[in-house]
Scaffold this active site. Structure first.
Site, PDB file in Angstrom:
ATOM      1  N   ASN A 237      50.212  30.711  21.588  1.00 20.10           N
ATOM      2  CA  ASN A 237      49.375  31.321  20.556  1.00 20.10           C
ATOM      3  C   ASN A 237      50.111  32.605  20.149  1.00 20.10           C
ATOM      4  OD1 ASN A 237      47.371  32.532  19.032  1.00 20.10           O
ATOM      5  ND2 ASN A 237      45.713  31.972  20.429  1.00 20.10           N
TER       6      ASN A 237
ATOM      7  N   GLU B 202      41.761  27.004  24.991  1.00 21.21           N
ATOM      8  CA  GLU B 202      43.074  27.656  24.829  1.00 21.21           C
ATOM      9  C   GLU B 202      43.990  27.403  26.020  1.00 21.21           C
ATOM     10  OE1 GLU B 202      43.673  31.451  22.904  1.00 21.21           O
ATOM     11  OE2 GLU B 202      41.516  31.600  22.611  1.00 21.21           O
TER      12      GLU B 202
ATOM     13  N   CYS C  83      43.550  38.631  19.859  1.00 21.17           N
ATOM     14  CA  CYS C  83      42.152  38.334  20.200  1.00 21.17           C
ATOM     15  C   CYS C  83      41.731  38.804  21.589  1.00 21.17           C
ATOM     16  CB  CYS C  83      41.866  36.843  20.004  1.00 21.17           C
ATOM     17  SG  CYS C  83      40.079  36.540  19.990  1.00 21.17           S
TER      18      CYS C  83
ATOM     19  N   LYS D 100      50.509  35.379  22.921  1.00 19.83           N
ATOM     20  CA  LYS D 100      49.266  35.825  23.567  1.00 19.83           C
ATOM     21  C   LYS D 100      49.342  35.684  25.088  1.00 19.83           C
ATOM     22  CE  LYS D 100      44.262  34.911  23.022  1.00 19.83           C
ATOM     23  NZ  LYS D 100      43.331  34.124  22.179  1.00 19.83           N
TER      24      LYS D 100
ATOM     25  N   ASN E 297      39.710  35.214  16.639  1.00 20.13           N
ATOM     26  CA  ASN E 297      38.684  34.203  16.322  1.00 20.13           C
ATOM     27  C   ASN E 297      37.681  34.312  17.458  1.00 20.13           C
ATOM     28  OD1 ASN E 297      39.740  31.704  14.290  1.00 20.13           O
ATOM     29  ND2 ASN E 297      41.378  32.864  15.263  1.00 20.13           N
TER      30      ASN E 297
ATOM     31  N   GLU F 100      44.312  35.802  13.880  1.00 13.71           N
ATOM     32  CA  GLU F 100      44.870  34.850  14.863  1.00 13.71           C
ATOM     33  C   GLU F 100      44.780  33.436  14.266  1.00 13.71           C
ATOM     34  OE1 GLU F 100      42.039  34.088  18.014  1.00 13.71           O
ATOM     35  OE2 GLU F 100      43.608  33.598  19.470  1.00 13.71           O
TER      36      GLU F 100
HETATM   37  N1  CDT Z   1      40.377  33.491  20.457  1.00 13.61           N
HETATM   38  C1  CDT Z   1      39.932  34.211  21.497  1.00 13.61           C
HETATM   39  O1  CDT Z   1      40.702  34.711  22.296  1.00 13.61           O
HETATM   40  N2  CDT Z   1      38.599  34.307  21.630  1.00 13.61           N
HETATM   41  C2  CDT Z   1      37.997  34.972  22.751  1.00 13.61           C
HETATM   42  C3  CDT Z   1      36.755  34.297  23.128  1.00 13.61           C
HETATM   43  C4  CDT Z   1      36.373  34.645  24.487  1.00 13.61           C
HETATM   44  S1  CDT Z   1      35.167  33.578  25.108  1.00 13.61           S
HETATM   45  C5  CDT Z   1      36.041  32.230  25.720  1.00 13.61           C
HETATM   46  C6  CDT Z   1      37.731  36.444  22.483  1.00 13.61           C
HETATM   47  O2  CDT Z   1      38.057  37.263  23.346  1.00 13.61           O
HETATM   48  O3  CDT Z   1      37.167  36.799  21.467  1.00 13.61           O
END
Ligand code: CDT
Length: 309
Positions: free
Chosen positions: A106, A142, A168, A123, A193, A46
């Protein structure tokens, strides 16, 4: 057998000050390794071209713009697309997309081994918040920088298989996989990420985070009889650690390959799409076993509501 030799191209950290050119050079080096390993499909993380910028609170639109791509490929990212085409490798790549009318998503795209862009995904499940949150140990903005995706969860025919994409946080939601499963998906690609610590509960560290990550990916694969290729941007970005744990998971939910480092690392596996058939024709033969008359709440209701006593 319908095999796709697939490379999960995990990327180590990208610091805020790192240039797009340096990042693209790293990605090309990974693509060269994928080619040497015989891969025809490469999956990147991502937001692969930049640091995970949603951890930074920004008010200046000009500063925000620096993290977005207004065209793909751009002059800076074109060398990556050229190299993939020369190698005959299709790619999944995540990036921050700004459209001509100013919408921000995203996004990930899928290319064919010929270089043509054949799919785009935006996303859907955006985590985090939109305003600076003093209660968190660090920010996850985000919802400030992106709109929820407006393209749904389509699938595409490529390399002899039915291919899907998500990004993600989408991997934590069973609906993501099931909507693609209902279109016969055989390989779901996703980049991520994931902060190594929960910003709202510091006792939840990397082990718990990796556990939830594997749980989500393995169950999505098993319950939909599909391959899942999950690829991290990992390591310490300007003092903020991200988990690694990139995975190639088979249609039984078993891990076929897992990354060992928090740096640039390649995993390669020959993914036989015919391994999806048994699950799709037996325990997860949706046409025979699903009972949609009982699933109405899934699309009628967003949040949980406890019925009155
Ligand atoms: N980038 C991304 O979507 N990260 C989320 C973090 C969740 S906590 C706010 C994930 O699901 O890994």
């Amino acid at each position: 057998m319908r095999e796709i030799v697939t490379a999960a191209l995990q990327m180590g950290p990208i610091q805020k000050a790192e240039s797009r050119k340096d990042v693209v050079d790293r990605m090309i080096a990974l693509l060269d390794q994928a080619k040497a390993a015989g891969a025809t499909l490469a999956v990147f993380p991502e937001l692969a071209f930049t640091t995970f910028f949603p951890r930074w609170y920004m008010e200046d639109p000009a500063e925000v713009d620096t993290w977005f791509e207004t065209e793909i490929p751009s002059a800076e990212t074109k060398p990556l697309f050229d190299r993939a085409r020369e190698h005959g490798i299709g790619m999944y790549v995540g990036y921050a997309e700004k459209t001509q009318d100013g919408q921000q998503f995203n996004t990930s795209i899928l290319t064919a081994p010929t270089g043509e862009i054949i799919g785009k995904y935006r996303k859907v499940h955006l985590p985090g918040h939109s305003e600076f949150d003093t209660e968190r140990d660090f920010q996850h903005l985000e919802k400030r920088y992106f709109e929820p995706g407006d393209l749904g969860f389509p699938v595409w025919h490529s390399q002899g298989g039915v291919m899907g994409m998500c990004i993600c946080n989408d991997r934590r939601w069973p609906e993501t996989y099931r909507v693609m499963g209902l279109q016969g998906v055989e390989m779901v690609m996703l980049g991520y990420n994931t902060p190594a610590v929960n910003s709202q509960m510091s006792s939840e560290g990397p082990e718990d985070r990796l556990f939830h990550h594997r749980l989500s990916v393995q169950s999505g694969a098993y319950q939909n009889a599909t391959w899942v290729i999950a690829v991290a941007k990992a390591g310490d970005e300007d003092g903020f650690p991200l988990i690694g744990g990139s995975l190639i998971v088979d249609p039984n939910g078993k891990i076929m390959a897992e990354s060992k480092t928090l740096g640039d690392e390649i995993l390669v596996h020959s993914c036989d799409l015919d391994l999806c058939t048994f699950g799709k024709e037996t325990i997860f033969d949706f046409a025979r076993h699903r009972r949609i008359e009982h699933y109405g709440l899934i699309t009628e209701r967003t949040g949980a509501e406890v019925p009155p006593e």
